[in-house]
Motif scaffolding. Structure first.
Motif, mmCIF file in Angstrom:
data_model
loop_
_atom_site.group_PDB
_atom_site.id
_atom_site.type_symbol
_atom_site.label_atom_id
_atom_site.label_comp_id
_atom_site.label_asym_id
_atom_site.label_seq_id
_atom_site.Cartn_x
_atom_site.Cartn_y
_atom_site.Cartn_z
ATOM 1 N N ILE A 3 -14.278 7.496 6.194
ATOM 2 C CA ILE A 3 -14.708 8.891 6.236
ATOM 3 C C ILE A 3 -14.516 9.525 4.872
ATOM 4 O O ILE A 3 -15.421 10.125 4.313
ATOM 5 N N CYS A 4 -13.301 9.412 4.335
ATOM 6 C CA CYS A 4 -12.975 9.971 3.031
ATOM 7 C C CYS A 4 -11.680 9.318 2.568
ATOM 8 O O CYS A 4 -11.136 8.445 3.235
ATOM 9 N N GLN A 5 -11.198 9.752 1.417
ATOM 10 C CA GLN A 5 -9.926 9.248 0.934
ATOM 11 C C GLN A 5 -9.232 10.298 0.088
ATOM 12 O O GLN A 5 -9.843 11.285 -0.318
ATOM 13 N N SER A 6 -7.954 10.072 -0.134
ATOM 14 C CA SER A 6 -7.150 10.925 -0.998
ATOM 15 C C SER A 6 -6.452 10.000 -1.993
ATOM 16 O O SER A 6 -6.756 8.804 -2.043
ATOM 17 N N ASN A 7 -5.512 10.521 -2.731
ATOM 18 C CA ASN A 7 -4.820 9.678 -3.718
ATOM 19 C C ASN A 7 -4.164 8.450 -3.090
ATOM 20 O O ASN A 7 -4.249 7.361 -3.639
ATOM 21 N N ARG A 8 -3.513 8.650 -1.938
ATOM 22 C CA ARG A 8 -2.737 7.554 -1.340
ATOM 23 C C ARG A 8 -3.282 7.055 -0.017
ATOM 24 O O ARG A 8 -2.742 6.103 0.546
ATOM 25 N N LEU A 9 -4.326 7.694 0.505
ATOM 26 C CA LEU A 9 -4.788 7.389 1.849
ATOM 27 C C LEU A 9 -6.281 7.109 1.928
ATOM 28 O O LEU A 9 -7.069 7.724 1.221
ATOM 29 N N ILE A 10 -6.632 6.215 2.825
ATOM 30 C CA ILE A 10 -8.019 6.022 3.238
ATOM 31 C C ILE A 10 -8.098 6.580 4.652
ATOM 32 O O ILE A 10 -7.239 6.292 5.494
ATOM 33 N N VAL A 11 -9.113 7.396 4.908
ATOM 34 C CA VAL A 11 -9.339 7.976 6.224
ATOM 35 C C VAL A 11 -10.570 7.284 6.809
ATOM 36 O O VAL A 11 -11.638 7.311 6.205
ATOM 37 N N VAL A 61 -16.998 13.912 14.782
ATOM 38 C CA VAL A 61 -15.644 13.963 14.237
ATOM 39 C C VAL A 61 -14.666 13.560 15.343
ATOM 40 O O VAL A 61 -15.054 13.388 16.492
ATOM 41 N N GLY A 62 -13.416 13.484 14.984
ATOM 42 C CA GLY A 62 -12.344 13.183 15.925
ATOM 43 C C GLY A 62 -11.124 12.790 15.136
ATOM 44 O O GLY A 62 -11.152 12.779 13.905
ATOM 45 N N PRO A 63 -10.044 12.455 15.793
ATOM 46 C CA PRO A 63 -8.890 11.939 15.069
ATOM 47 C C PRO A 63 -9.264 10.629 14.371
ATOM 48 O O PRO A 63 -9.882 9.751 14.979
ATOM 49 N N TRP A 64 -8.914 10.535 13.094
ATOM 50 C CA TRP A 64 -9.252 9.362 12.282
ATOM 51 C C TRP A 64 -7.990 8.632 11.853
ATOM 52 O O TRP A 64 -6.929 9.246 11.672
ATOM 53 N N ALA A 65 -8.102 7.341 11.669
ATOM 54 C CA ALA A 65 -6.986 6.511 11.219
ATOM 55 C C ALA A 65 -6.626 6.839 9.777
ATOM 56 O O ALA A 65 -7.506 7.088 8.945
ATOM 57 N N LEU A 66 -5.335 6.831 9.498
ATOM 58 C CA LEU A 66 -4.829 6.996 8.132
ATOM 59 C C LEU A 66 -4.298 5.646 7.666
ATOM 60 O O LEU A 66 -3.401 5.077 8.292
ATOM 61 N N ILE A 67 -4.853 5.164 6.580
ATOM 62 C CA ILE A 67 -4.460 3.875 6.028
ATOM 63 C C ILE A 67 -3.783 4.107 4.678
ATOM 64 O O ILE A 67 -4.363 4.738 3.782
ATOM 65 N N SER A 71 -0.130 -0.268 1.043
ATOM 66 C CA SER A 71 0.212 -1.363 1.963
ATOM 67 C C SER A 71 -0.954 -1.808 2.849
ATOM 68 O O SER A 71 -0.853 -2.836 3.518
ATOM 69 N N SER A 72 -2.020 -1.027 2.886
ATOM 70 C CA SER A 72 -3.173 -1.244 3.775
ATOM 71 C C SER A 72 -2.804 -1.115 5.252
ATOM 72 O O SER A 72 -3.538 -1.566 6.124
ATOM 73 N N GLU A 73 -1.670 -0.497 5.545
ATOM 74 C CA GLU A 73 -1.214 -0.323 6.922
ATOM 75 C C GLU A 73 -1.725 0.973 7.533
ATOM 76 O O GLU A 73 -1.854 1.981 6.843
ATOM 77 N N LEU A 74 -1.970 0.923 8.847
ATOM 78 C CA LEU A 74 -2.266 2.120 9.623
ATOM 79 C C LEU A 74 -0.947 2.878 9.773
ATOM 80 O O LEU A 74 0.033 2.318 10.281
ATOM 81 N N ILE A 75 -0.911 4.141 9.324
ATOM 82 C CA ILE A 75 0.338 4.906 9.354
ATOM 83 C C ILE A 75 0.273 6.111 10.285
ATOM 84 O O ILE A 75 1.244 6.848 10.417
ATOM 85 N N GLY A 76 -0.867 6.320 10.927
ATOM 86 C CA GLY A 76 -1.018 7.450 11.831
ATOM 87 C C GLY A 76 -2.464 7.868 11.916
ATOM 88 O O GLY A 76 -3.372 7.084 11.637
ATOM 89 N N PHE A 77 -2.662 9.134 12.300
ATOM 90 C CA PHE A 77 -4.025 9.654 12.357
ATOM 91 C C PHE A 77 -4.040 11.101 11.910
ATOM 92 O O PHE A 77 -3.034 11.797 11.925
ATOM 93 N N CYS A 78 -5.212 11.533 11.491
ATOM 94 C CA CYS A 78 -5.473 12.929 11.153
ATOM 95 C C CYS A 78 -6.968 13.134 11.304
ATOM 96 O O CYS A 78 -7.759 12.284 10.916
ATOM 97 N N GLY A 79 -7.331 14.267 11.867
ATOM 98 C CA GLY A 79 -8.748 14.565 12.010
ATOM 99 C C GLY A 79 -8.936 15.879 12.722
ATOM 100 O O GLY A 79 -7.969 16.594 13.001
ATOM 101 N N VAL A 80 -10.166 16.189 12.972
ATOM 102 C CA VAL A 80 -10.502 17.383 13.733
ATOM 103 C C VAL A 80 -11.284 16.950 14.959
ATOM 104 O O VAL A 80 -12.044 15.985 14.917
#
Length: 180
Positions: A3-11, A61-67, A71-80
């Motif tokens: 969906i998108c990404q930030s400095n430390r996360l892939i969504v 949209v919906g809750p999305w995985a946070l990677i 580490s490439s690990e799933l660490i939670g979710f965030c979304g609308v």
């Protein structure tokens, strides 16, 4: 699908293969302390992911995985996603992170990235955040993401703060932030 990404996360979208790791996160009583769902076992987590997949189809949209990029690990979710508040469907920001990622700025980073994605892509004119007043960490995340004013409403029998951030408020705050 990213969906998108930030400095430390892939969504990215949640997928059925995320059930096991997400169950580990959502079965933690500390992580789920303020959740109306409560602690989730594998069956409840599977139902949650199925609901997310339905939201992707119905609302885009919906809750999305946070990677975690490192580490490439799933660490939670965030979304609308859609949430009924007082009989009105709202688009609500939600997030949950594994406890070992708390207090490191990941939730704020994820919330900002998701809101930027929503407003940059003109998906909705406003987003709400529904937070119990005692959930201090979540209040801080919402504030860092741009939410400021709120009304106290009842949500699933609990008094909560209903914050609203409009696209215009977000644009104004970001224009001021980049012009400093």
């Amino acid at each position: 699908m990213q969906i998108c990404q930030s400095n430390r996360l892939i969504v990215r979208r949640l997928v059925p293969e995320d059930v096991s790791v997400l169950t580990d996160i959502l079965s933690d009583p500390d992580v789920m302390k303020y959740s109306i769902r409560g602690v989730c076992d594998e069956v409840a987590t599977r139902h949650f992911i199925e609901w997310c997949l339905a939201c992707y189809q119905s609302h885009g949209v919906g809750p999305w995985a946070l990677i975690d990029k490192k580490s490439s690990e799933l660490i939670g979710f965030c979304g609308v996603g859609p949430e009924s508040v007082g009989g009105v469907e709202e688009i609500s920001l939600g997030y949950r992170l594994a406890k070992n990622y708390w207090n490191k700025g990941f939730a704020s980073e994820a919330a900002k990235a998701v809101i930027k994605y929503v407003f940059d892509n003109r998906l909705f004119d406003s987003v709400v955040a529904i937070i119990e007043p005692e959930h201090v960490a979540s209040l801080k995340v919402a504030e860092k993401a741009g939410f400021s004013s709120f009304n106290v409403v009842e949500f699933h029998g609990r008094p909560v703060r209903l914050y609203r951030l409009t696209k215009q408020q977000w644009k104004t705050k970001n224009m001021h932030a980049t012009s400093r």
